[in-house]
Design a protein around this motif. Structure first.
Motif, PDB file in Angstrom:
ATOM      1  N   PRO A  21      -5.178   6.564   2.695  1.00 47.01           N
ATOM      2  CA  PRO A  21      -4.816   7.806   2.019  1.00 47.01           C
ATOM      3  C   PRO A  21      -5.763   8.190   0.884  1.00 47.01           C
ATOM      4  CG  PRO A  21      -2.840   6.579   2.522  1.00 47.01           C
ATOM      5  CD  PRO A  21      -4.004   5.682   2.894  1.00 47.01           C
ATOM      6  N   HIS A  22      -6.327   7.215   0.174  1.00 46.36           N
ATOM      7  CA  HIS A  22      -7.291   7.541  -0.876  1.00 46.36           C
ATOM      8  C   HIS A  22      -8.524   8.212  -0.268  1.00 46.36           C
ATOM      9  CE1 HIS A  22      -9.980   6.050  -4.432  1.00 46.36           C
ATOM     10  NE2 HIS A  22      -9.668   7.317  -4.546  1.00 46.36           N
ATOM     11  N   ALA A  23      -9.034   7.655   0.829  1.00 43.85           N
ATOM     12  CA  ALA A  23     -10.218   8.231   1.483  1.00 43.85           C
ATOM     13  C   ALA A  23      -9.945   9.643   1.972  1.00 43.85           C
ATOM     14  CB  ALA A  23     -10.655   7.339   2.649  1.00 43.85           C
ATOM     15  N   THR A  24      -8.797   9.845   2.614  1.00 50.90           N
ATOM     16  CA  THR A  24      -8.509  11.169   3.160  1.00 50.90           C
ATOM     17  C   THR A  24      -8.177  12.175   2.062  1.00 50.90           C
ATOM     18  OG1 THR A  24      -6.229  10.451   3.607  1.00 50.90           O
ATOM     19  CG2 THR A  24      -7.809  10.317   5.415  1.00 50.90           C
ATOM     20  N   GLY A 163      -4.247  -6.445 -12.151  1.00 50.80           N
ATOM     21  CA  GLY A 163      -2.934  -5.836 -12.329  1.00 50.80           C
ATOM     22  C   GLY A 163      -2.758  -4.506 -11.622  1.00 50.80           C
ATOM     23  N   MET A 164      -3.747  -4.076 -10.879  1.00 50.82           N
ATOM     24  CA  MET A 164      -3.617  -2.864 -10.069  1.00 50.82           C
ATOM     25  C   MET A 164      -4.147  -3.175  -8.675  1.00 50.82           C
ATOM     26  SD  MET A 164      -6.806  -0.429 -11.232  1.00 50.82           S
ATOM     27  CE  MET A 164      -6.720   0.511  -9.704  1.00 50.82           C
ATOM     28  N   ILE A 165      -3.903  -2.247  -7.737  1.00 55.03           N
ATOM     29  CA  ILE A 165      -4.336  -2.491  -6.361  1.00 55.03           C
ATOM     30  C   ILE A 165      -5.817  -2.127  -6.230  1.00 55.03           C
ATOM     31  CG2 ILE A 165      -2.149  -2.481  -5.130  1.00 55.03           C
ATOM     32  CD1 ILE A 165      -2.351   0.486  -4.855  1.00 55.03           C
ATOM     33  N   ALA A 166      -6.623  -2.961  -6.846  1.00 54.34           N
ATOM     34  CA  ALA A 166      -8.055  -2.680  -6.993  1.00 54.34           C
ATOM     35  C   ALA A 166      -8.784  -2.639  -5.657  1.00 54.34           C
ATOM     36  CB  ALA A 166      -8.694  -3.737  -7.904  1.00 54.34           C
ATOM     37  N   VAL A 167      -8.438  -3.531  -4.726  1.00 52.38           N
ATOM     38  CA  VAL A 167      -9.148  -3.583  -3.449  1.00 52.38           C
ATOM     39  C   VAL A 167      -8.794  -2.375  -2.591  1.00 52.38           C
ATOM     40  CG1 VAL A 167      -9.531  -4.910  -1.347  1.00 52.38           C
ATOM     41  CG2 VAL A 167      -9.304  -6.091  -3.526  1.00 52.38           C
ATOM     42  N   ASP A 168      -7.528  -1.974  -2.584  1.00 49.72           N
ATOM     43  CA  ASP A 168      -7.127  -0.785  -1.832  1.00 49.72           C
ATOM     44  C   ASP A 168      -7.869   0.452  -2.324  1.00 49.72           C
ATOM     45  OD1 ASP A 168      -5.066  -0.906   0.308  1.00 49.72           O
ATOM     46  OD2 ASP A 168      -3.979  -2.081  -1.170  1.00 49.72           O
ATOM     47  N   VAL A 169      -7.896   0.635  -3.627  1.00 51.40           N
ATOM     48  CA  VAL A 169      -8.557   1.815  -4.194  1.00 51.40           C
ATOM     49  C   VAL A 169     -10.048   1.787  -3.870  1.00 51.40           C
ATOM     50  CG1 VAL A 169      -9.122   3.031  -6.330  1.00 51.40           C
ATOM     51  CG2 VAL A 169      -6.837   2.081  -6.009  1.00 51.40           C
ATOM     52  N   THR A 170     -10.667   0.618  -4.024  1.00 49.17           N
ATOM     53  CA  THR A 170     -12.089   0.473  -3.712  1.00 49.17           C
ATOM     54  C   THR A 170     -12.365   0.727  -2.234  1.00 49.17           C
ATOM     55  OG1 THR A 170     -12.316  -1.150  -5.495  1.00 49.17           O
ATOM     56  CG2 THR A 170     -14.050  -1.105  -3.839  1.00 49.17           C
ATOM     57  N   ILE A 195     -16.052   3.946  12.875  1.00 48.61           N
ATOM     58  CA  ILE A 195     -16.207   3.222  11.612  1.00 48.61           C
ATOM     59  C   ILE A 195     -15.100   2.185  11.497  1.00 48.61           C
ATOM     60  CG2 ILE A 195     -16.171   3.412   9.096  1.00 48.61           C
ATOM     61  CD1 ILE A 195     -17.126   6.360   9.504  1.00 48.61           C
ATOM     62  N   ASP A 196     -15.495   0.951  11.307  1.00 48.60           N
ATOM     63  CA  ASP A 196     -14.566  -0.162  11.089  1.00 48.60           C
ATOM     64  C   ASP A 196     -14.593  -0.488   9.602  1.00 48.60           C
ATOM     65  OD1 ASP A 196     -13.148  -2.526  10.962  1.00 48.60           O
ATOM     66  OD2 ASP A 196     -14.457  -3.655  12.304  1.00 48.60           O
ATOM     67  N   SER A 197     -13.585  -0.027   8.870  1.00 50.17           N
ATOM     68  CA  SER A 197     -13.523  -0.255   7.428  1.00 50.17           C
ATOM     69  C   SER A 197     -12.390  -1.224   7.123  1.00 50.17           C
ATOM     70  CB  SER A 197     -13.283   1.076   6.688  1.00 50.17           C
ATOM     71  OG  SER A 197     -13.254   0.883   5.289  1.00 50.17           O
ATOM     72  N   SER A 198     -12.632  -2.153   6.215  1.00 48.61           N
ATOM     73  CA  SER A 198     -11.590  -3.149   5.927  1.00 48.61           C
ATOM     74  C   SER A 198     -11.550  -3.491   4.446  1.00 48.61           C
ATOM     75  CB  SER A 198     -11.837  -4.427   6.726  1.00 48.61           C
ATOM     76  OG  SER A 198     -12.987  -5.116   6.261  1.00 48.61           O
ATOM     77  N   LEU A 199     -10.381  -3.940   4.026  1.00 46.35           N
ATOM     78  CA  LEU A 199     -10.226  -4.404   2.650  1.00 46.35           C
ATOM     79  C   LEU A 199     -11.125  -5.603   2.385  1.00 46.35           C
ATOM     80  CD1 LEU A 199      -7.602  -2.639   3.020  1.00 46.35           C
ATOM     81  CD2 LEU A 199      -6.476  -4.241   1.460  1.00 46.35           C
ATOM     82  N   MET A 200     -11.233  -6.505   3.380  1.00 46.15           N
ATOM     83  CA  MET A 200     -12.036  -7.711   3.195  1.00 46.15           C
ATOM     84  C   MET A 200     -13.499  -7.366   2.898  1.00 46.15           C
ATOM     85  SD  MET A 200     -13.027 -10.704   5.912  1.00 46.15           S
ATOM     86  CE  MET A 200     -14.223  -9.610   6.674  1.00 46.15           C
ATOM     87  N   ARG A 201     -14.083  -6.478   3.707  1.00 47.04           N
ATOM     88  CA  ARG A 201     -15.494  -6.139   3.519  1.00 47.04           C
ATOM     89  C   ARG A 201     -15.699  -5.319   2.251  1.00 47.04           C
ATOM     90  NH1 ARG A 201     -18.029  -4.189   9.177  1.00 47.04           N
ATOM     91  NH2 ARG A 201     -19.889  -4.114   7.836  1.00 47.04           N
TER      92      ARG A 201
END
Length: 399
Positions: A21-24, A163-170, A195-201
């Protein structure tokens, strides 16, 4: 009104939570028509934290500028609507667990058959391939997996989660930047892409320098420089940063610690890193003797880097934040007046108030169906059958 870079671009958005949702949302704020496909119960990201109606702060923060339609992807009406949208979309983006969207009939191969130039993006925890690809995860678990919690450890060595959802936002930011050149290729050359996008990468990309530093230092990366940290003052905390030798000397001269400024064991970068405990002890002893504001008045005029440690209230009320236009306040229907952080490269939110609206679950269903060519009677019949939900039925269910 300023034209958006993505005016005329249609995005079919299956994502939930924050990363997708952040990307879109960024695509929407740049002008794209983002059609958010939600299950009848709504995006699970609507329940991240305190609820007010069908929104929470996160769902408002990461879904502005979109339109929502709520439907059952397994129903015949839901499938028909999604197929019509997929055929005309420039971008399709999803965040199901790998393999799920294909089983539903809306995977990349399905999309290519009706829309060969489509840009298709999958956002997941661990990516689409590899032994962990189907493993469920969330932001905090990726912080643990990626080393971020160790990098952010407490002074006693305890690994600590942001303390925030840093990886999701990034991940949302990295996904948006991946979509931008893919759209450019589509518009310039007529090419589709996957496009294969992931939290891990994304977590690894965000920490790229730290990964290099870890290997370079054989697993014991030193501080970048010393001193750099927050210290208790008489009335709060102050952050100080003195990387260069003359800043180091000035800092300790100005706070009245000439002994540290002249210490022969602290005259080089490596010496200061090696003897960090001595520097930290001096600052812990001295900074509590004055208020943060008193220290800033002493240090900043001499260009010694320091800043008050603020909370969010301090930030929102700060005169510089107000005068520079960093924050606008927007009224969100059903949620109230909320601060919106103005995004670099975009006009202030106050100039595009309507675009800042985050839709309620299924709010735009009727207009989306009408745009797809359904007649008024057909729309009523679709809502009656229940595969696609009417805004009224969703509002009644929420009550």
């Amino acid at each position: 009104m300023i034209k958006g870079a993505y005016d005329g671009i249609t995005v079919l958005d299956f994502t939930q939570g924050v990363a997708g949702p952040h990307a879109t949302m960024l695509l929407a704020l740049h002008g794209a028509d983002v059609i958010k496909i939600e299950p009848p119960e709504g995006d699970w990201g609507r329940a991240l934290g305190e609820l007010k109606g069908d929104h929470c702060a996160h769902s408002v923060a990461f879904n502005r500028g979109k339109r929502s339609i709520a439907l059952d992807l397994k129903s015949s009406d839901g499938k028909a609507v999604v197929n019509k949208l997929m055929a005309k979309a420039n971008v399709v983006i999803e965040s199901f667990r790998p393999g799920v969207i294909s089983r539903l009939g809306f995977g990349y191969e399905d999309a290519k058959k009706v829309n060969p130039k489509v840009v298709y993006c999958s956002v997941s925890g661990f990516g689409q391939t590899g032994p962990y690809s189907k493993r469920p995860t969330v932001d905090g678990l990726i912080q643990a997996f990626s080393g971020m919690m160790v990098m952010n450890r407490l002074p006693d060595g305890t690994p600590w989660r942001q303390g925030m959802i840093a990886v999701d936002v990034t991940t949302g930011l990295y996904t948006f930047q991946a979509l931008a050149p893919a759209l450019m290729r589509q518009l310039r050359y007529g090419e589709g892409s996957y496009i294969d996008s992931s939290l891990m990468r994304s977590a690894a990309a965000y920490q790229g320098a730290k990964l290099m530093e870890y290997v370079f230092s054989n697993g014991t990366p030193p501080p970048l420089y010393m001193p750099a940290g927050s210290y208790k003052s008489k009335n709060g905390y102050i952050m100080v940063s003195a990387m260069r030798p003359h800043h180091f000397r000035l800092l300790f001269e100005l706070i009245g610690r000439q002994d540290i400024a002249d210490d022969p064991d602290l005259q080089s970068h490596n010496d200061r890193i090696k003897n960090a405990a001595k520097i930290i002890k001096a600052l812990q002893e001295t900074m509590p003797t004055k208020t943060t504001e008193e220290w800033i008045a002493i240090l900043q005029p001499k260009d010694v880097f320091c800043e008050r440690v603020n909370n969010y209230s301090d930030y929102l009320e700060h005169p510089h934040v107000k005068e520079s236009g960093a924050i606008d306040w927007i009224e969100q229907d059903g949620f109230g007046r909320m601060p919106v952080a103005n995004i670099p490269g975009l006009p202030p939110a106050s100039q595009h108030g309507a675009q800042q609206h985050a839709p309620h679950t299924g709010e735009n269903g009727p207009e989306i169906l009408e745009e797809l060519g359904y007649s008024a009677s057909e729309i009523d019949a679709i809502f009656t059958r229940g595969g696609v939900k009417s805004p009224e039925s969703l509002a009644k269910a929420a009550d």
